[in-house]
Scaffold this motif. Structure first.
Motif, PDB file in Angstrom:
ATOM      1  N   ASP A 101       0.695  -1.176  -0.157  1.00  0.00           N
ATOM      2  CA  ASP A 101       0.169   0.129  -0.040  1.00  0.00           C
ATOM      3  C   ASP A 101       0.728   1.279   0.006  1.00  0.00           C
ATOM      4  O   ASP A 101       0.419   2.145  -0.678  1.00  0.00           O
ATOM      5  N   THR A 102       2.034   1.309   0.580  1.00  0.00           N
ATOM      6  CA  THR A 102       2.787   2.476   0.900  1.00  0.00           C
ATOM      7  C   THR A 102       4.266   1.864   1.070  1.00  0.00           C
ATOM      8  O   THR A 102       4.573   0.801   1.806  1.00  0.00           O
ATOM      9  N   THR A 119       9.485   1.039  15.884  1.00  0.00           N
ATOM     10  CA  THR A 119       8.698   2.255  15.409  1.00  0.00           C
ATOM     11  C   THR A 119       8.636   2.578  14.054  1.00  0.00           C
ATOM     12  O   THR A 119      10.012   2.898  13.462  1.00  0.00           O
ATOM     13  N   PHE A 120       7.603   2.641  13.246  1.00  0.00           N
ATOM     14  CA  PHE A 120       7.450   2.955  11.932  1.00  0.00           C
ATOM     15  C   PHE A 120       6.836   4.257  11.686  1.00  0.00           C
ATOM     16  O   PHE A 120       5.593   4.697  12.354  1.00  0.00           O
ATOM     17  N   ARG A 121       7.136   5.034  10.686  1.00  0.00           N
ATOM     18  CA  ARG A 121       6.396   6.156  10.354  1.00  0.00           C
ATOM     19  C   ARG A 121       5.759   5.733   8.787  1.00  0.00           C
ATOM     20  O   ARG A 121       6.469   5.346   7.958  1.00  0.00           O
ATOM     21  N   ILE A 122       4.345   6.273   8.674  1.00  0.00           N
ATOM     22  CA  ILE A 122       3.930   6.233   7.379  1.00  0.00           C
ATOM     23  C   ILE A 122       3.166   7.703   7.279  1.00  0.00           C
ATOM     24  O   ILE A 122       3.287   8.455   7.904  1.00  0.00           O
ATOM     25  N   ASP A 123       2.894   7.928   5.943  1.00  0.00           N
ATOM     26  CA  ASP A 123       1.983   8.889   5.697  1.00  0.00           C
ATOM     27  C   ASP A 123       0.784   8.853   6.554  1.00  0.00           C
ATOM     28  O   ASP A 123      -0.061   7.841   6.447  1.00  0.00           O
ATOM     29  N   PRO A 124       0.244  10.022   7.184  1.00  0.00           N
ATOM     30  CA  PRO A 124      -0.787   9.993   8.048  1.00  0.00           C
ATOM     31  C   PRO A 124      -2.295   9.634   7.336  1.00  0.00           C
ATOM     32  O   PRO A 124      -3.007   9.397   7.897  1.00  0.00           O
ATOM     33  N   ALA A 150      -0.570   9.543  15.315  1.00  0.00           N
ATOM     34  CA  ALA A 150      -0.494  10.133  13.911  1.00  0.00           C
ATOM     35  C   ALA A 150       0.850   9.794  13.204  1.00  0.00           C
ATOM     36  O   ALA A 150       1.767  10.224  13.271  1.00  0.00           O
ATOM     37  N   GLY A 151       0.504   9.023  12.174  1.00  0.00           N
ATOM     38  CA  GLY A 151       1.528   8.547  11.249  1.00  0.00           C
ATOM     39  C   GLY A 151       2.850   7.700  11.705  1.00  0.00           C
ATOM     40  O   GLY A 151       3.696   7.637  11.256  1.00  0.00           O
TER      41      GLY A 151
END
Length: 196
Positions: A101-102, A119-124, A150-151
């Protein structure tokens, strides 16, 4: 369909887009031309299989290169491999389609004894597809997200998962393929349709 339980770790032998050649005796012994294999979470089609050499070759479409981190692969890199689910198999992980998906990013890795907290960051914009204690696939590995904000989200990795996948190689700032929970995606789509 896949489960997010990795079959084997393969090694990239050659990558000349759109063709990717991977070494893995465990996968090439069962894979056939035209069959599917998830490569670090992306479902790809085998176009050549050499079981004697323990290699298979897949083609990667421009869309898959755009939506995943596969375009950055180099010879010698390791990838998570999973063969498709058989109808007679136990569903040991989650339902995973192999449709990334991303692309997310590793924000932190905190060792906790033999375990690790990632810990992972994705587009909010994808936050609505994360479910506390639901499922998410990271580079094709079925994991349970928690502490969603958030994200960002966390996953706890057990020693076996670290040993049996490429996730033990991840470092802060590395990019990862992310696939969200299949059921969450369908529910989100239905809610969106009803809102119009």
């Amino acid at each position: 369909m896949f489960t997010g339980i990795i079959t084997a770790i393969g090694e990239v032998r050659e990558f000349s887009p759109p063709r990717l050649r991977i070494a893995s005796k465990a996968v090439s012994s069962e894979l056939t031309v035209g069959g599917s294999v998830a490569v670090s979470g992306a479902c790809l089609t085998a176009i050549a299989v050499d079981s004697l050499r323990g290699e298979c070759e897949v083609e990667i479409s421009p869309e898959t290169l755009r939506c995943t981190k596969l375009g950055s692969l180099r010879p010698g890199d390791c990838v998570n491999l999973e063969l498709p689910l058989r109808l007679s198999d136990r569903l040991g992980g989650h339902l995973v389609q192999g449709h990334v998906d991303t692309v997310g990013e590793v924000v932190s890795i905190q060792p906790q004894g033999e375990f690790s907290l990632f810990t992972f960051r994705i587009d909010p914009g994808y936050d609505h597809l994360l479910v506390e204690k639901g499922c998410v696939a990271i580079d094709g590995v079925s994991l349970t997200p928690f502490h969603i904000r958030a994200g960002h989200f966390d996953v706890a990795l057990i020693p076996h998962t670290l040993r049996a996948t490429t996730l033990h190689e991840l470092q802060v700032s590395d990019r990862v393929n992310v696939e969200f929970d299949l059921v969450a995606k369908y529910v989100a789509r239905q809610i969106q349709e009803r809102g119009h």
